[in-house]
Write a protein that holds these residues in place. Structure first.
Motif, PDB file in Angstrom:
ATOM      1  N   TRP A  36       0.854  -1.184   0.000  1.00 27.31           N
ATOM      2  CA  TRP A  36       0.000   0.000   0.000  1.00 27.31           C
ATOM      3  C   TRP A  36       0.892   1.237   0.000  1.00 27.31           C
ATOM      4  N   TYR A  37       0.554   2.155  -0.880  1.00 25.19           N
ATOM      5  CA  TYR A  37       1.223   3.441  -0.955  1.00 25.19           C
ATOM      6  C   TYR A  37       0.179   4.536  -0.780  1.00 25.19           C
ATOM      7  N   ARG A  38       0.659   5.729  -0.487  1.00 28.09           N
ATOM      8  CA  ARG A  38      -0.266   6.853  -0.418  1.00 28.09           C
ATOM      9  C   ARG A  38       0.361   8.093  -1.040  1.00 28.09           C
ATOM     10  N   GLN A  39      -0.523   8.968  -1.482  1.00 28.83           N
ATOM     11  CA  GLN A  39      -0.060  10.162  -2.170  1.00 28.83           C
ATOM     12  C   GLN A  39      -0.984  11.328  -1.859  1.00 28.83           C
ATOM     13  N   VAL A  40      -0.354  12.459  -1.579  1.00 30.17           N
ATOM     14  CA  VAL A  40      -1.103  13.707  -1.403  1.00 30.17           C
ATOM     15  C   VAL A  40      -0.781  14.609  -2.587  1.00 30.17           C
ATOM     16  N   PRO A  41      -1.656  15.532  -2.920  1.00 26.92           N
ATOM     17  CA  PRO A  41      -1.426  16.382  -4.099  1.00 26.92           C
ATOM     18  C   PRO A  41      -0.092  17.103  -4.030  1.00 26.92           C
ATOM     19  N   GLY A  42       0.630  17.046  -5.130  1.00 25.65           N
ATOM     20  CA  GLY A  42       1.899  17.747  -5.232  1.00 25.65           C
ATOM     21  C   GLY A  42       3.084  17.023  -4.634  1.00 25.65           C
ATOM     22  N   LYS A  43       2.847  15.824  -4.116  1.00 28.96           N
ATOM     23  CA  LYS A  43       3.949  15.082  -3.506  1.00 28.96           C
ATOM     24  C   LYS A  43       4.068  13.693  -4.131  1.00 28.96           C
ATOM     25  N   GLN A  44       5.216  13.086  -3.896  1.00 27.92           N
ATOM     26  CA  GLN A  44       5.456  11.753  -4.437  1.00 27.92           C
ATOM     27  C   GLN A  44       4.652  10.701  -3.690  1.00 27.92           C
ATOM     28  N   ARG A  45       4.355   9.646  -4.403  1.00 23.28           N
ATOM     29  CA  ARG A  45       3.702   8.500  -3.794  1.00 23.28           C
ATOM     30  C   ARG A  45       4.709   7.824  -2.860  1.00 23.28           C
ATOM     31  N   LYS A  46       4.252   7.492  -1.654  1.00 21.70           N
ATOM     32  CA  LYS A  46       5.154   6.913  -0.667  1.00 21.70           C
ATOM     33  C   LYS A  46       4.622   5.595  -0.126  1.00 21.70           C
ATOM     34  N   LEU A  47       5.544   4.718   0.199  1.00 20.03           N
ATOM     35  CA  LEU A  47       5.172   3.437   0.759  1.00 20.03           C
ATOM     36  C   LEU A  47       4.570   3.613   2.148  1.00 20.03           C
ATOM     37  N   VAL A  48       3.466   2.904   2.380  1.00 20.14           N
ATOM     38  CA  VAL A  48       2.886   2.822   3.718  1.00 20.14           C
ATOM     39  C   VAL A  48       3.291   1.501   4.360  1.00 20.14           C
ATOM     40  N   ALA A  49       3.048   0.416   3.625  1.00 20.83           N
ATOM     41  CA  ALA A  49       3.379  -0.913   4.135  1.00 20.83           C
ATOM     42  C   ALA A  49       3.424  -1.881   2.973  1.00 20.83           C
TER      43      ALA A  49
END
Length: 118
Positions: A36-49
């Motif tokens: 699972w990854y997450r992304q907020v507007p204007g930022k890179q997608r990042k690993l959650v787990a």
């Protein structure tokens, strides 16, 4: 082509919980590494787990102790249980699958919005 379908996102108050689900069309789901990854507007997608085919898990520091990833190889589904949610957890959450035996065998879901707000 492997299809990933996420569900379970929504609006939750700070301190609340959500469980995200990702169901796949993969015929050999048990061999896939999932994440699972997450992304907020204007930022890179990042690993959650993430979780390997063997069940080993890895978590981002920001969610350790609050989040749990697990899989059900019978249902071809990976889950993300999120507890004690905070406003900074607000993001679009994406499911990811990787076939370790196939070059280019990386797949993404369409994303599900999680909003933590009072």
């Amino acid at each position: 082509q492997v299809r990933l379908v996420e569900s379970g996102g929504g609006l939750v108050q700070p301190g609340g919980s959500l469980r995200l689900s990702c169901t796949t069309s993969a015929r050999r789901f048990s061999i896939y590494d999932m994440g699972w990854y997450r992304q907020v507007p204007g930022k890179q997608r990042k690993l959650v787990a993430d979780i390997t085919s063997g069940g080993s898990t890895n978590y981002a520091e920001s969610v350790k102790g609050r989040v749990s990833i697990y899989r059900d190889n019978v249902k071809n589904t990976v889950y993300l249980q999120m507890n004690r949610l905070q406003p900074e957890d607000t993001a679009v959450y994406y499911c990811y699958a990787r076939d370790p035996y196939l070059i280019g065998g990386n797949y993404w879901g369409q994303g599900t919005q999680v909003t933590v707000s009072s």
